[in-house]
Design a protein around this motif. Sequence first.
Motif, PDB file in Angstrom:
ATOM      1  N   GLY A  92       0.765  -1.435  -0.115  1.00 21.21           N
ATOM      2  CA  GLY A  92       0.094  -0.412   0.162  1.00 21.21           C
ATOM      3  C   GLY A  92       0.761   1.602  -0.044  1.00 21.21           C
ATOM      4  O   GLY A  92       2.031   1.505  -0.077  1.00 21.21           O
ATOM      5  N   ILE A  93       0.189   2.457  -0.539  1.00 16.67           N
ATOM      6  CA  ILE A  93       0.463   3.773  -0.053  1.00 16.67           C
ATOM      7  C   ILE A  93       0.808   4.498   1.419  1.00 16.67           C
ATOM      8  O   ILE A  93      -0.575   4.207   1.470  1.00 16.67           O
ATOM      9  N   LYS A  94       1.295   4.844   2.103  1.00 17.67           N
ATOM     10  CA  LYS A  94       0.966   5.391   2.916  1.00 17.67           C
ATOM     11  C   LYS A  94       0.879   7.320   3.041  1.00 17.67           C
ATOM     12  O   LYS A  94       2.706   7.488   2.434  1.00 17.67           O
ATOM     13  N   LEU A  95       0.135   8.240   3.767  1.00 19.70           N
ATOM     14  CA  LEU A  95      -0.153   9.194   3.114  1.00 19.70           C
ATOM     15  C   LEU A  95      -0.538   9.842   4.746  1.00 19.70           C
ATOM     16  O   LEU A  95      -0.945   9.565   5.026  1.00 19.70           O
ATOM     17  N   LYS A  96       0.043  11.233   4.997  1.00 22.18           N
ATOM     18  CA  LYS A  96      -0.135  12.148   5.806  1.00 22.18           C
ATOM     19  C   LYS A  96      -0.019  12.858   6.035  1.00 22.18           C
ATOM     20  O   LYS A  96       0.322  13.950   4.880  1.00 22.18           O
ATOM     21  N   TYR A  97      -1.360  13.753   6.640  1.00 22.71           N
ATOM     22  CA  TYR A  97      -2.032  15.369   5.691  1.00 22.71           C
ATOM     23  C   TYR A  97      -2.622  15.935   7.156  1.00 22.71           C
ATOM     24  O   TYR A  97      -2.831  14.589   7.907  1.00 22.71           O
ATOM     25  N   THR A  98      -2.822  16.901   7.124  1.00 20.58           N
ATOM     26  CA  THR A  98      -4.064  17.396   8.196  1.00 20.58           C
ATOM     27  C   THR A  98      -4.586  18.732   7.350  1.00 20.58           C
ATOM     28  O   THR A  98      -4.226  19.881   6.550  1.00 20.58           O
ATOM     29  N   LEU A  99      -6.070  18.295   7.641  1.00 17.89           N
ATOM     30  CA  LEU A  99      -6.979  19.313   7.142  1.00 17.89           C
ATOM     31  C   LEU A  99      -7.111  20.326   7.736  1.00 17.89           C
ATOM     32  O   LEU A  99      -6.448  21.119   8.935  1.00 17.89           O
ATOM     33  N   THR A 100      -7.063  21.712   6.788  1.00 21.12           N
ATOM     34  CA  THR A 100      -7.197  22.827   6.979  1.00 21.12           C
ATOM     35  C   THR A 100      -8.812  23.505   6.759  1.00 21.12           C
ATOM     36  O   THR A 100      -9.338  22.247   6.249  1.00 21.12           O
ATOM     37  N   SER A 101      -9.472  24.247   7.420  1.00 22.90           N
ATOM     38  CA  SER A 101     -10.751  24.681   8.135  1.00 22.90           C
ATOM     39  C   SER A 101     -11.415  24.399   6.331  1.00 22.90           C
ATOM     40  O   SER A 101     -12.696  24.612   6.236  1.00 22.90           O
TER      41      SER A 101
END
Length: 219
Positions: free
Chosen positions: A57-66
Motif C-alpha cells: 500500500g501507499i501511506k500518506l500523512k496530512y492535516t486538514l485545513t478549515s
Amino acid sequence: MKHFVKEQDTASKPPEPRGEQTPDEDQREKDRVEWDGSEAELVADETALAFEEQQTGIKLKYTLTSGEIFKVLWKSQYTAARMTLSVIAVVLSAVMTAVFLTQFRATGDSRYLSLAVVCLLLILTVAVFPTAVIRVHSSKIADGREIRMKVYPDHIEMGLPDKKWEIALDGTSECVQVENLMVLYIDDRNMVILPLRCVEPAVLPEIQAMILAGTHPKS
C-alpha cells in the motif's frame, strides 16, 4: 519518495513555445494539483493473514485545513436543488423588500417597513446564516490533528492519535471529487477527506485509481 520518482531525460529537447491554449488545456491547468511536498511511503499490509497474498500500500500523512473542510461540507449541503431554491428565495425576498420600501416611502405606513425588515431577515437566513454556521463548524473540526491513511487495492486504513478504522474498497462507499479534494462517503454520517495536495505526484494516479476502482460515484 525516491521509489516512485523517474529520472527525466536530460538530453531531451526544450519544450517548444506554446500558442494559445485550448479549452481542454485551460481546464487541465485549473485541475492541476499543487503538491505541498508531503512524501508518500510504501507499506506492507500488516493485517493480511498468513495464507493471504501480501499487498503493498501507499501511506500518506496530512492535516486538514478549515477551508478544505468548509468546501466539502458546503458542497454536501448545498445540492443543485437547494441552490436553486435558495437563489429563488433570495431574489423574491429582495424584490419584495424593494416593493415594501417603496410603499413605505409613498404612504408612510410603518407596516410596510416591518414587512421589508422581515424580507431582509429572510435573505440573511437563507443566504448568510447557513454559510456562517458551516464555517464555524469547519473551524471546530480542523483541530490540527495529523491524519494517516494507508491505501491498499482492497481497503484503506485510517488513523488518528486516538482512533483507527478501516474502509473497504469493495464498492460499498461513495466517492466524489470536490476541486482538489477526494471525498469518501462511508455512510450517511461519516466521510473521509483526502486533499490531493498531500499526494506525491508520482503516486497520484495510482492512489486515484485504487480509490475510484473500489468506490462508486456519489449520486
